[in-house]
Design an enzyme around this catalytic site. Structure first.
Site, short mmCIF file in Angstrom:
data_model
loop_
_atom_site.label_atom_id
_atom_site.label_comp_id
_atom_site.label_asym_id
_atom_site.label_seq_id
_atom_site.Cartn_x
_atom_site.Cartn_y
_atom_site.Cartn_z
N SER A 166 0.89 -1.24 -0.49
CA SER A 166 -0.41 -0.02 0.20
C SER A 166 1.08 1.77 0.66
O SER A 166 0.40 2.19 -0.50
CB SER A 166 -1.05 0.28 1.14
OG SER A 166 -2.14 -0.71 1.43
N ALA A 193 -2.72 0.22 9.45
CA ALA A 193 -2.03 -1.46 9.68
C ALA A 193 -2.11 -2.06 8.38
O ALA A 193 -3.07 -1.34 7.54
CB ALA A 193 -2.81 -2.22 11.03
N PRO A 194 -0.79 -2.61 8.51
CA PRO A 194 0.15 -2.84 8.93
C PRO A 194 1.45 -1.50 8.65
O PRO A 194 1.73 -1.41 9.60
CB PRO A 194 1.02 -3.93 8.36
CG PRO A 194 0.20 -4.14 7.16
CD PRO A 194 -0.62 -3.24 6.50
N GLY A 195 0.74 -0.57 8.04
CA GLY A 195 1.79 0.63 7.97
C GLY A 195 2.17 1.34 7.16
O GLY A 195 3.27 2.04 7.17
N GLY A 196 1.99 0.53 5.96
CA GLY A 196 3.10 1.37 4.76
C GLY A 196 2.92 3.24 4.60
O GLY A 196 3.00 3.68 4.83
N ASP A 212 -5.94 1.89 14.75
CA ASP A 212 -6.43 0.87 14.13
C ASP A 212 -6.35 -0.19 14.50
O ASP A 212 -4.65 0.15 15.24
CB ASP A 212 -5.00 0.56 12.49
CG ASP A 212 -5.39 -0.62 11.64
OD1 ASP A 212 -7.04 -1.70 12.19
OD2 ASP A 212 -5.68 -0.17 10.00
N ASP A 232 -11.44 2.53 16.98
CA ASP A 232 -12.20 2.23 15.68
C ASP A 232 -11.74 3.87 15.32
O ASP A 232 -11.98 4.81 15.57
CB ASP A 232 -13.90 2.04 15.73
CG ASP A 232 -14.78 2.52 14.94
OD1 ASP A 232 -14.30 2.50 13.50
OD2 ASP A 232 -15.78 2.17 15.04
N ASP A 248 -7.59 4.39 4.58
CA ASP A 248 -7.10 3.18 3.77
C ASP A 248 -7.35 2.33 4.18
O ASP A 248 -7.36 1.14 4.36
CB ASP A 248 -5.82 3.14 3.15
CG ASP A 248 -5.35 1.71 2.08
OD1 ASP A 248 -5.86 1.77 1.13
OD2 ASP A 248 -4.61 1.81 2.44
N LYS A 277 -12.56 1.79 -1.71
CA LYS A 277 -12.65 0.50 -2.77
C LYS A 277 -13.72 0.50 -3.21
O LYS A 277 -15.01 0.01 -2.48
CB LYS A 277 -12.41 -0.27 -1.55
CG LYS A 277 -11.09 0.04 -1.24
CD LYS A 277 -9.39 -0.60 0.36
CE LYS A 277 -8.79 -0.48 1.22
NZ LYS A 277 -7.38 -0.03 -0.35
C1 LIG Z 1 -6.23 -1.83 3.16
S1 LIG Z 1 -5.38 -1.95 4.92
C2 LIG Z 1 -4.59 -0.70 4.95
C3 LIG Z 1 -3.19 -0.74 4.68
C4 LIG Z 1 -2.16 0.55 5.27
N1 LIG Z 1 -3.10 1.48 4.54
C5 LIG Z 1 -0.84 0.38 4.82
O1 LIG Z 1 -0.40 1.28 3.92
O2 LIG Z 1 -0.53 -0.32 5.05
C6 LIG Z 1 -6.92 -1.98 5.41
C7 LIG Z 1 -6.65 -1.76 7.65
O3 LIG Z 1 -7.56 -0.73 7.65
C8 LIG Z 1 -8.29 -1.62 8.76
N2 LIG Z 1 -10.20 -0.91 9.06
C9 LIG Z 1 -11.22 -1.24 8.83
N3 LIG Z 1 -11.89 -0.67 9.12
C10 LIG Z 1 -12.01 -0.51 10.25
C11 LIG Z 1 -11.89 0.90 11.30
N4 LIG Z 1 -13.31 1.03 11.42
N5 LIG Z 1 -11.62 1.52 11.96
C12 LIG Z 1 -9.87 1.51 11.97
N6 LIG Z 1 -9.43 0.72 10.92
C13 LIG Z 1 -10.25 -0.03 10.26
C14 LIG Z 1 -8.64 -2.75 9.16
O4 LIG Z 1 -7.73 -3.52 10.28
C15 LIG Z 1 -6.64 -2.79 8.22
O5 LIG Z 1 -5.41 -2.95 9.02
#
Ligand SMILES: C[S@@+](CC[C@H](N)C(=O)[O-])C[C@H]1O[C@@H](n2cnc3c(N)ncnc32)[C@H](O)[C@@H]1O
Length: 332
Positions: A166, A193-196, A212, A232, A248, A277
């Protein structure tokens, strides 16, 4: 001459054809449309009124492109760097052919050494450009244009410490916004998460709140500039206006758009990069909603650009900048 050739990510031609309108022909990664619209979400670059050229061999095709370039260069002053872009549709063998045509073109234009030294190879950056743009739709057929409109999308190089791929999306999004986090900037990264994305901002010296419930990894874990907030994202409210909102999350894109609307209305951020998405949702409904003056996003932004990035899959990325003075209650 066809009105415009638009280039997109392979597999997304139907979206681009719908967005450009009046599709005349399409192939893997390109759409020829009767409308010369620019600034399209799904177009990575567009060539208005390209000239169609045919050639049986690499040498003949390169010769025709060189003739076109020489003819249209008459009386032109080349004093600054100009973009030289040769791309091809679809398969690797055609890319190879394209590289061969470029090499032969460069040999044929070697007597213009001073002009050619100023050429910068690669896709046009965001905006309108004059240069030479060539697109091969098959082995014997190319389209050439001297003007191009670039959407800003391009392949980015990975960093082995980045915890996810990401990372490439946010790095690309900076090019579309023409802005990137600076040292000391504050960033709220929702769905971090994971933090990109957090890692990318921290690498630029920004301080990040990574929101996250999931764990951070790799270069984002124990990073002194990244604070993990396991909660959240919909309930998260910043204590002061953040320079950046990153988002994201894997969730219903309408919910994410509503979240963005709240942040923008409340003036909680100055700039944002938000990934929607779309999956089975109609991306054009989302785009219309984001652009609608009713929604409160576009009217509060000085820049609002939706893009299907090179690194996006079934998703679009909205980048934006709020107008001066839109911060409410959180000033800085
Ligand atoms: C595609 S990943 C994000 C990747 C991140 N941008 C990166 O660069 O690594 C989507 C993330 O959205 C988080 N997520 C989904 N719904 C959420 C919410 N209501 N609150 C916080 N995080 C949420 C998921 O736990 C997941 O880690």
């Amino acid at each position: 001459m066809p009105p415009a050739l638009h280039v997109c990510q392979q597999g997304f031609e139907a979206f681009l054809a719908k967005e450009a309108g009046a599709c005349r022909e399409k192939g893997p990664g390109w759409v020829m449309s009767a409308s010369a619209a620019t600034d399209l979400c799904f177009a990575h670059f567009s060539l208005p009124q390209p000239l169609e050229l045919e050639g049986e061999s690499v040498n003949i095709l390169a010769g025709r492109i060189a003739d076109y370039f020489l003819e249209t260069s008459r009386g032109e002053l080349y004093e600054a760097v100009w973009p030289l872009c040769f791309e091809a549709a679809g398969v690797e063998s055609l890319n190879q052919r394209c590289r061969g045509v470029l090499k032969a073109f460069q040999e044929k234009t070697s007597r213009m050494a001073r002009v050619m030294r100023l050429a910068e190879e690669g896709r046009p950056a965001l905006g309108s450009w004059r240069g030479l743009f060539v697109y091969l739709t098959d082995f014997k057929r190319a389209f050439a244009a001297r003007q191009a409109w670039g959407g800003g999308q391009r392949r980015m190089s990975d960093d082995p410490r980045a915890p996810s791929r990401s990372y490439l999306k946010v790095e690309e999004a900076y090019l579309v916004l023409r802005e990137a986090p600076r040292p000391g900037d504050s960033v709220a990264d929702l769905g971090a998460a994971p933090g990109g994305w957090s890692f990318s901002a921290a690498q630029r010296g920004a301080r990040v709140l990574a929101v996250d419930n999931g764990p951070l990894k790799g270069g984002a874990l124990d990073n002194p500039l990244i604070e993990h907030c396991p909660q959240d994202a919909y309930k998260f409210a910043p204590e002061r206006t953040m320079d950046w909102l990153f988002c994201d999350m894997i969730d219903d894109p309408r919910k994410v758009l509503e979240l963005l609307r709240r942040w923008v209305r409340r003036g909680w951020c100055r700039k944002f990069i938000v990934n929607l998405k779309f999956g089975r949702h109609d991306p054009f409904l989302l785009l219309r909603e984001a652009a609608s003056s009713q929604g409160g996003i576009s009217s509060r932004c000085s820049v609002l650009r939706p893009r299907h990035l090179f690194h996006d899959r079934e998703e679009i990325t909205l980048v934006g900048m709020l107008k001066e003075g839109q911060g409410r209650g959180h000033g800085r």
